[in-house]
Design an enzyme around this catalytic site. Structure first.
Site, mmCIF file in Angstrom:
data_model
loop_
_atom_site.group_PDB
_atom_site.id
_atom_site.type_symbol
_atom_site.label_atom_id
_atom_site.label_comp_id
_atom_site.label_asym_id
_atom_site.label_seq_id
_atom_site.Cartn_x
_atom_site.Cartn_y
_atom_site.Cartn_z
ATOM 1 C CB THR A 118 -0.920 0.018 1.246
ATOM 2 O OG1 THR A 118 -1.464 1.332 1.417
ATOM 3 C CG2 THR A 118 -0.163 -0.318 2.511
ATOM 4 C CE1 TYR A 142 -3.688 -2.114 5.642
ATOM 5 C CE2 TYR A 142 -3.338 0.126 4.857
ATOM 6 C CZ TYR A 142 -3.619 -1.206 4.599
ATOM 7 O OH TYR A 142 -3.814 -1.631 3.307
#
Ligand SMILES: O=c1ccn([C@@H]2O[C@H](COP(=O)(O)OP(=O)(O)O[C@H]3OC[C@@H](O)[C@H](O)[C@H]3O)[C@@H](O)[C@H]2O)c(=O)[nH]1
Length: 327
Positions: A118, A142
């Site tokens: 990501t 995250y």
């Protein structure tokens, strides 16, 4: 079909779209998913093996039964806000889950991996657009868990001969243009589906997190990439590894920035429905502007987004929220 790929998280949003594209390319997707956030009805192009990343026996058995040439690893917890409130869940599901999965792969002799990374691994980038050599300093748990898994894959490459492709997605959006798959997160926190829910009257309004950023209209800018363009890149990554490609990290975005306000305007254009909005203060941890340099993905994977202009993203997503496309 003689080619097979094992897909963890194949019942989820990006995973299911990827399974559809894999099947179209003549590759059987075997989904491995615990259905904690994915949907059984998204598994339509190959078998489903139900299990968690910690179920070593079941993963080894799936690899021995189906003999996949490659693993695509989507399964993860993926809410930024939740990761701040409950980091333990993220380190357990993402980091510990991936160690367990990689060990099962090692045991069963599967060493090609396409990993779902990501742009959150970059945090607040020092310059734009973001290239792959931009320093990775994630600003939330995250992003940190995804960076740790990238680093782990590097160590597994050196020690055990694993070969992997880490695909760093920007903001995945849109949906299957044929309407077989939609975006269904619960809870839904992402901008485009939240705005479509508001346009459809299914939530009262869209909260806009800040309009005082140093951007042309004051709202945050992101790089929205159509989920089908992402799916195609995964098929290309599987082929890349089959053809002996070296370990790779590549950004997947459209290369363009779109502001929150531009998204809201595009929804009005496409659906002729207004998005009721409420202006709120900035959301903690939101970088003002993120967009990708995708030169490397182009060069290595032949990545050419076809559906990632904002109108097409909204046209394909809107029907899933009960909205008609009027332009
Ligand atoms: O209800 C909302 C949701 C989002 N937004 C804004 O819209 C922009 C996009 O926000 P999203 O929550 O959709 O996505 P983010 O940019 O935070 O990306 C994050 O979630 C998706 C992950 O895959 C990414 O890796 C992660 O960084 C941000 O500027 C955010 O502040 C709103 O104004 N209102």
């Amino acid at each position: 079909m003689s080619r097979v790929v094992l897909v963890t998280g194949g019942a989820g949003f990006i995973g299911s779209h990827t399974c559809k594209r894999l099947a179209a390319a003549g590759i059987l997707p075997v989904v491995f998913d615990n259905l904690s956030t994915g949907h059984r009805t998204n598994v339509r192009w190959g078998p489903l093996v139900e299990g968690g990343l910690e179920d070593t026996g079941r993963i080894v058995e799936a690899i021995q039964t189906f003999r996949p040439e490659c693993l695509i690893h989507f399964a993860a917890s993926a809410y930024v806000g939740e990761s701040v409130e409950d980091p333990g869940k993220y380190y357990r599901n993402n980091v510990a889950g991936s160690v367990s999965l990689l060990e099962a792969c090692r045991q069963a002799g599967l060493n090609r991996i396409v990993f779902s990374s990501t742009c959150a691994t970059y945090g607040v980038p020092p310059r734009l657009p973001i290239t792959e050599d931009t320093v990775q300093l994630p600003v939330n748990p995250y992003g940190r868990t995804k960076l740790m898994i990238e680093l782990m894959l590097g160590d597994y490459a050196r020690a055990y001969g694993f070969r992997s492709v880490a695909l760093r997605y920007f903001n995945a959006a849109g949906a299957d243009p044929e309407g077989q798959l939609t975006e269904r997160h619960d809870p839904e926190t992402h901008l485009i589906p939240r705005a479509l829910l508001a346009a459809a009257g299914r939530v009262d309004r869209l909260d806009v997190f800040g309009d005082d950023y140093a951007t042309p209209d004051g709202t945050c800018i992101r790089d929205y990439i159509h989920v089908v363009d992402l799916a195609e890149a995964h098929v290309a990554a599987v082929d890349y590894l089959r053809d002996g490609g070296d370990p790779l990290k590549a950004n997947l975005g459209s290369g363009r920035g779109t502001s929150v306000r531009q998204v809201i305007d595009a929804i009005h254009q496409v659906t002729r429905r207004r998005v009721p909005v409420q202006l709120l203060p900035r959301r903690a941890g939101d970088p003002p502007v993120l967009y990708a340099d995708t030169t490397w993905a182009r060069r290595t994977l032949g990545f050419r987004p076809q559906l990632s202009d904002i109108e097409t993203i909204i046209k394909t997503a809107a029907p899933g929220f009960g909205l008609e496309v009027r332009s």
